[in-house]
Motif scaffolding. Structure first.
Motif, short mmCIF file in Angstrom:
data_model
loop_
_atom_site.label_atom_id
_atom_site.label_comp_id
_atom_site.label_asym_id
_atom_site.label_seq_id
_atom_site.Cartn_x
_atom_site.Cartn_y
_atom_site.Cartn_z
N THR A 59 -42.34 -27.90 1.26
CA THR A 59 -41.41 -27.55 0.20
C THR A 59 -40.47 -26.46 0.68
OG1 THR A 59 -43.11 -28.06 -1.43
CG2 THR A 59 -41.24 -26.77 -2.20
N PHE A 60 -41.05 -25.48 1.39
CA PHE A 60 -40.27 -24.39 1.96
C PHE A 60 -41.08 -23.73 3.07
CE2 PHE A 60 -42.54 -22.55 -1.63
CZ PHE A 60 -43.11 -21.41 -1.09
N VAL A 61 -40.44 -22.84 3.81
CA VAL A 61 -41.08 -22.09 4.89
C VAL A 61 -41.12 -20.63 4.47
CG1 VAL A 61 -40.85 -21.33 7.29
CG2 VAL A 61 -40.26 -23.68 6.66
N SER A 62 -42.28 -19.99 4.64
CA SER A 62 -42.36 -18.55 4.40
C SER A 62 -42.53 -17.85 5.74
CB SER A 62 -43.51 -18.21 3.45
OG SER A 62 -44.75 -18.60 4.00
N ARG A 63 -41.85 -16.73 5.87
CA ARG A 63 -41.88 -15.97 7.12
C ARG A 63 -41.97 -14.49 6.79
NH1 ARG A 63 -36.72 -13.94 8.27
NH2 ARG A 63 -37.13 -13.90 10.49
N ALA A 64 -42.35 -13.69 7.77
CA ALA A 64 -42.54 -12.26 7.52
C ALA A 64 -42.05 -11.44 8.71
CB ALA A 64 -44.02 -11.98 7.27
N HIS A 65 -42.26 -10.14 8.62
CA HIS A 65 -41.95 -9.18 9.68
C HIS A 65 -40.47 -8.98 9.93
CE1 HIS A 65 -46.16 -8.77 10.46
NE2 HIS A 65 -46.27 -10.07 10.63
N GLN A 66 -39.68 -9.09 8.87
CA GLN A 66 -38.28 -8.70 8.92
C GLN A 66 -38.02 -7.88 7.67
OE1 GLN A 66 -35.34 -11.83 9.15
NE2 GLN A 66 -33.68 -10.43 8.73
N LEU A 67 -37.44 -6.70 7.83
CA LEU A 67 -37.20 -5.82 6.69
C LEU A 67 -36.32 -6.50 5.65
CD1 LEU A 67 -37.37 -3.01 5.36
CD2 LEU A 67 -35.36 -2.38 6.69
N VAL A 68 -36.81 -6.52 4.41
CA VAL A 68 -36.08 -7.05 3.27
C VAL A 68 -36.15 -5.98 2.20
CG1 VAL A 68 -35.95 -8.89 1.57
CG2 VAL A 68 -36.73 -9.41 3.87
N MET A 69 -35.01 -5.48 1.74
CA MET A 69 -34.99 -4.34 0.83
C MET A 69 -35.70 -4.62 -0.50
SD MET A 69 -33.81 -1.93 2.56
CE MET A 69 -33.65 -0.68 1.30
N GLU A 70 -35.66 -5.83 -1.01
CA GLU A 70 -36.29 -6.17 -2.28
C GLU A 70 -37.72 -6.63 -2.11
OE1 GLU A 70 -33.39 -7.74 -1.24
OE2 GLU A 70 -32.07 -6.30 -2.21
N GLY A 71 -38.24 -6.64 -0.87
CA GLY A 71 -39.60 -7.10 -0.61
C GLY A 71 -39.67 -8.57 -0.22
N TYR A 72 -38.79 -9.38 -0.80
CA TYR A 72 -38.69 -10.78 -0.39
C TYR A 72 -37.27 -11.26 -0.63
CZ TYR A 72 -38.92 -12.37 -5.29
OH TYR A 72 -38.67 -12.60 -6.61
N ASN A 73 -36.90 -12.31 0.08
CA ASN A 73 -35.54 -12.83 -0.03
C ASN A 73 -35.53 -14.31 0.31
OD1 ASN A 73 -32.62 -12.52 -0.29
ND2 ASN A 73 -32.59 -12.95 1.89
N TRP A 74 -34.94 -15.11 -0.59
CA TRP A 74 -34.76 -16.54 -0.33
C TRP A 74 -33.46 -16.77 0.44
CZ3 TRP A 74 -38.42 -20.07 -1.14
CH2 TRP A 74 -39.43 -19.78 -2.04
N SER A 75 -33.48 -17.72 1.35
CA SER A 75 -32.28 -18.09 2.09
C SER A 75 -32.31 -19.59 2.38
CB SER A 75 -32.17 -17.28 3.39
OG SER A 75 -33.30 -17.48 4.20
N HIS A 76 -31.31 -20.07 3.06
CA HIS A 76 -31.20 -21.48 3.45
C HIS A 76 -31.39 -22.40 2.24
CE1 HIS A 76 -31.30 -20.79 7.89
NE2 HIS A 76 -31.77 -19.65 7.45
N GLU A 77 -30.65 -22.08 1.17
CA GLU A 77 -30.66 -22.89 -0.05
C GLU A 77 -32.06 -23.07 -0.62
OE1 GLU A 77 -28.39 -26.47 0.57
OE2 GLU A 77 -26.72 -25.35 1.42
N GLY A 78 -32.85 -21.98 -0.59
CA GLY A 78 -34.18 -22.00 -1.17
C GLY A 78 -35.24 -22.64 -0.32
N LYS A 79 -34.96 -22.90 0.94
CA LYS A 79 -35.94 -23.53 1.83
C LYS A 79 -36.67 -22.53 2.72
CE LYS A 79 -35.42 -27.71 0.46
NZ LYS A 79 -36.52 -28.32 -0.28
N VAL A 80 -36.22 -21.27 2.75
CA VAL A 80 -36.87 -20.24 3.58
C VAL A 80 -36.98 -18.96 2.75
CG1 VAL A 80 -36.70 -18.83 5.68
CG2 VAL A 80 -35.94 -21.22 5.71
#
Length: 84
Positions: free
Chosen positions: A13-34
């Motif tokens: 459905t989508f890919v989750s990834r970590a270890h990159q600073l995101v100011m809000e704690g999480y961030n969707w990208s690639h039209e909701g696929k990452v």
């Protein structure tokens, strides 16, 4: 989009990834696929970022928990107003 094609080809459905600073704690990208998840609040006591965790249940439904930045060492904790 390469992310949509990757998810389709691998039955995701989508890919989750970590270890990159995101100011809000999480961030969707690639039209909701990452989604990028960062779980270290106030990284290195200087970035002021929130942290997040993604919970996934047995039906693969997911939700996020966000955590406010940790105070800097030696500073008093100040409550910050959160904007929607």
């Amino acid at each position: 989009d390469i992310s949509q094609q990757y998810c389709h080809n691998n039955g995701l459905t989508f890919v989750s990834r970590a270890h990159q600073l995101v100011m809000e704690g999480y961030n969707w990208s690639h039209e909701g696929k990452v989604v990028t998840i960062f779980s270290a609040p106030n990284y290195c006591y200087r970035c002021g970022n929130e942290a997040a965790l993604m919970e996934v249940d047995e039906h693969m439904e997911h939700e996020f928990q966000q955590f406010d930045p940790a105070p800097r060492r030696g500073e008093l904790e100040v409550n910050q107003k959160r904007m929607p």
